[in-house]
Design an enzyme around this catalytic site. Structure first.
Site, short mmCIF file in Angstrom:
data_model
loop_
_atom_site.label_atom_id
_atom_site.label_comp_id
_atom_site.label_asym_id
_atom_site.label_seq_id
_atom_site.Cartn_x
_atom_site.Cartn_y
_atom_site.Cartn_z
N PRO A 2 63.34 38.74 -16.08
CA PRO A 2 62.16 39.27 -15.38
C PRO A 2 61.86 38.44 -14.14
CG PRO A 2 61.54 38.26 -17.49
CD PRO A 2 63.04 38.18 -17.39
N GLU A 3 61.58 39.12 -13.06
CA GLU A 3 61.21 38.43 -11.83
C GLU A 3 59.69 38.47 -11.68
OE1 GLU A 3 63.29 38.08 -8.43
OE2 GLU A 3 65.12 39.07 -9.07
N HIS A 106 65.33 36.99 -34.02
CA HIS A 106 65.09 36.17 -32.83
C HIS A 106 63.61 36.05 -32.48
CE1 HIS A 106 69.36 36.50 -32.39
NE2 HIS A 106 69.28 37.79 -32.21
N ARG A 125 68.31 35.34 -26.50
CA ARG A 125 69.21 34.39 -25.82
C ARG A 125 68.65 32.98 -25.73
NH1 ARG A 125 71.95 37.15 -20.75
NH2 ARG A 125 73.17 35.23 -20.94
N ARG A 160 64.56 23.70 8.02
CA ARG A 160 65.51 23.50 6.90
C ARG A 160 66.91 23.89 7.34
NH1 ARG A 160 63.92 22.13 1.90
NH2 ARG A 160 61.75 21.60 2.13
#
Ligand SMILES: [Zn+2]
Length: 279
Positions: A2-3, A106, A125, A160
């Site tokens: 998920p972002e 899980h 996971r 940068r």
């Protein structure tokens, strides 16, 4: 994984469902990976606490906790407040369900709530992380992209020498911008992912910040309609996806100029761009 927009959507969904509820008891699984704070600390912070609110910081979900039935001490009531912090990792999910709902394989944490429901953390996971912090003590690093003002953004990015794509993904600069949204933002700002940040003009950086915010806001708006599915169902439904303009479209025609989209690897991550539209 998920972002930011997904995490925002999940946090909003959880805020609606569990704010005001009280954690009666906590069960934590035996697997050590999900526990970034000791199990005893997590349980102590959560048990008998009221969930005052749920919000997103970067890609973390932060539960603001208040101890119930605790008389203010000399240090004031705030001294008993804490935060429960959940990072979903690759496959973590938070489920709000009835206690009789089957406990999925899980499942690493079960919070029994005073309302009779349960809040469960499921993560096949095991890249997800659970931790606790004293209230206000959690620092997600970087600046919040949706709140970033241009001057601050400019100070962080100008000068940068790294490729702009790497700078966008650097969580110490902006928190929560992942691979997909970085590629989409760079396309909208017409900047190639490999361009060194130091070669990008002030105007272009302005355009980039606007694009980052635009892409994230659009994705959040789309995610909003699938809140309930994600938060408490079986998790396969996922989110309505933002229509990707470059991400995952290698070899397909650019939606603006029809040039095939290119894929390159920068710092181990796939980057997609239009060699004609982006300079
Ligand atoms: Zn193009």
């Amino acid at each position: 994984m998920p972002e930011l927009p997904e995490v925002e959507t999940i946090a909003r969904g959880l805020a609606k469902r569990v704010s005001g509820d009280v954690v009666e008891s906590v069960w934590l699984g035996q697997k050590p990976e999900p526990l970034k704070s000791p199990a005893r600390e997590i349980a102590a912070a959560l048990e008998h606490s009221r969930i005052a609110g749920v919000r997103r910081m970067g890609k973390h979900i932060v539960f603001d906790l208040e101890k119930n039935n605790v008389r203010p001490t000399k240090l004031g009531a705030a001294s008993t407040a804490a935060q429960w912090i959940v990072h979903l990792g690759m496959s973590g999910r938070l489920q709000v369900c009835e206690p009789q709902a089957e406990v999925l394989k899980h499942t690493h944490a079960i919070l029994k709530l005073a309302s009779g429901r349960e809040l469960r953390f499921v993560d096949p996971r095991r890249f997800g992380r659970l931790s606790v912090a004293h209230a206000g003590g959690f620092d997600a690093g970087g600046i919040e992209p949706l709140d970033a003002d241009f001057d601050h953004f400019l100070t962080l990015f100008r000068g940068r020498k790294t490729p702009i794509k790497s700078a966008l993904l650097n969580q110490k600069l902006l928190r929560g911008v992942g691979n997909i949204y970085a590629d989409e933002s760079l396309f909208r700002a017409a900047i190639r992912p490999r361009r060194r940040a130091s070669t990008i003009t002030r105007d272009q950086l302005g355009k980039l910040l606007t694009s980052v915010k635009e892409v994230l806001r659009e994705a959040i708006a789309l995610g909003g309609s699938s809140i309930s599915d994600y938060v408490d169902a079986d998790g396969e439904e996922g989110f309505f996806q933002l229509q990707h303009r470059v991400y995952g479209r290698e070899g397909e025609p650019c939606l603006v100029c029809k040039t095939p989209i290119k894929r390159i690897v920068i710092a181990g991550r796939s980057s997609h761009y239009c060699p004609n539209c982006q300079k």
